[in-house]
Design an enzyme around this catalytic site. Sequence first.
Site, PDB file in Angstrom:
ATOM      1  CG  HIS A  82     -12.327  49.248   8.412  1.00 50.06           C
ATOM      2  ND1 HIS A  82     -13.167  48.321   7.831  1.00 50.06           N
ATOM      3  CD2 HIS A  82     -12.572  49.182   9.743  1.00 50.06           C
ATOM      4  CE1 HIS A  82     -13.874  47.720   8.768  1.00 50.06           C
ATOM      5  NE2 HIS A  82     -13.530  48.229   9.940  1.00 50.06           N
ATOM      6  CG  ASP A 161     -12.449  37.980  11.036  1.00 53.49           C
ATOM      7  OD1 ASP A 161     -12.346  38.163  12.256  1.00 53.49           O
ATOM      8  OD2 ASP A 161     -13.267  38.581  10.320  1.00 53.49           O
ATOM      9  NE  ARG A 168     -13.879  37.833  18.938  1.00 55.06           N
ATOM     10  CZ  ARG A 168     -13.797  38.920  18.140  1.00 55.06           C
ATOM     11  NH1 ARG A 168     -13.567  38.798  16.853  1.00 55.06           N
ATOM     12  NH2 ARG A 168     -13.925  40.123  18.642  1.00 55.06           N
ATOM     13  CB  SER A 183     -11.694  40.604  14.082  1.00 55.05           C
ATOM     14  OG  SER A 183     -12.808  40.590  13.256  1.00 55.05           O
ATOM     15  CE  LYS A 187     -13.200  41.679   9.239  1.00 61.56           C
ATOM     16  NZ  LYS A 187     -14.235  41.339  10.173  1.00 61.56           N
TER      17      LYS A 187
END
Length: 434
Positions: A82, A161, A168, A183, A187
């Site tokens: 990621h 999320d 947010r 967050s 995922k």
Amino acid sequence: MRMYDIIMKKRNGGELSEQEIRFFIEGYTRGEIPDYQVSALMMAVYFQKMTEAETLALTMAMAESGDMLDLSGIKGIKVDKHSTGGVGDKTSLALAPMVAACGIPVAKMSGRGLGHTGGTIDKLESFSGFTTALTRENFIENVNRVGIAIMGQTGDLAPADKKLYALRDVTATVDNLSLIASSIMSKKLAAGADAIVLDVKTGSGAFMKREEDARALAEEMVKIGKNAGRKTVAVISDMDQPLGYAVGNALEVKEAIDTLRGRGPADFVELCLTLGSRMLMAGGRCADVSRARQMLENVIADGSACRKLAEFVEAQGGDAGMVSHPELLPKAPIVCPVPAPADGYVSRILCDEVGVCSLLLGGGRETKESVIDLSVGLVLCKKVGDPVKKGEPLAFLHAGDASKAQEAVRRYLGACMISDAPPAGTPFIKAVIE
Ligand code: URA
């Protein structure tokens, strides 16, 4: 349990229990707890922070708020990568075939981009016919057969999320370490990988501008991953100038193909080797970094990584001929240089601004509904530290129309600083956090 009491406890600096966190995440996902109460809680978290136990409980509650992908049908250890995102970040396009060619299965969920260029899916759609609309069965079958499959993110992955991040975003509560880390990790955990390698960017083109913030975020995410029982490693890499030379969807695909053919830019190759070696180690392919780097270099040198990209593109309906003939990728009608205004050295490139140039040219989305032009973008000729003569091109802009090109030229000139002396160098890979 009452949401009011949970808000007050956090406002007064208390530590929320796992039950309290699950209560608010489950209630919010079902639409039973209103936005205004969750906004108040987020603001309390922003000021009072969260402990390690609270952050883990929040991550797990969000991960489990929707589908948890079951990848047990895929043989081998599944390692996901990621990136926190940046300008010219085409890493997955080269890295996935490299690690797959070394025997690590890549089962990836990716998104479309919002901002300066598209996301991995947009970039892959530069191959005509390519689709990420796979059924779960096709997805698993493709990973087992080809070694890579990339699927669009489903709406049911970590829905808590999705709701919370949108809230947010409009209540000034994004930039809290626990909230960002939970967050992202929720995922990743829901996407089912056994191990996770994180590329945390820092610099003017990154979410985390300051290196110490990037390091703190990386440490927080590594802790969550370990506490959740997934092997997690984070690499902190430079995003103070674009990654490689190409920024823009098809242009980045071409640069990724060049890299798989052994002609990649030094910074991009270094990033792929650093992340890739951690992926091979996390996937149990080898025990040390130098052996892992050697394996990755070998699959580039013998052509197997490039063949793996073609196999993957074909398996998802794309024109694999474009891998051997990248000149067939979408091409912009106008290519114009940005001439250097003076002699000297490139001392800084405001990376965010380069992203805006690509957006102005039509390569990124201003809103979720925008249609992007896959052919446009920029190819830098000079990176930070390079000497330059007045009139030499600093970059070439690839545009669909002349007025957008002129606007992007002006913007690029404002983003690229030239000085008399070369700037001090900084390391590209800042740290590896295990
Ligand atoms: N990216 C995410 O996915 N979540 C955040 O909170 C910030 C960046």
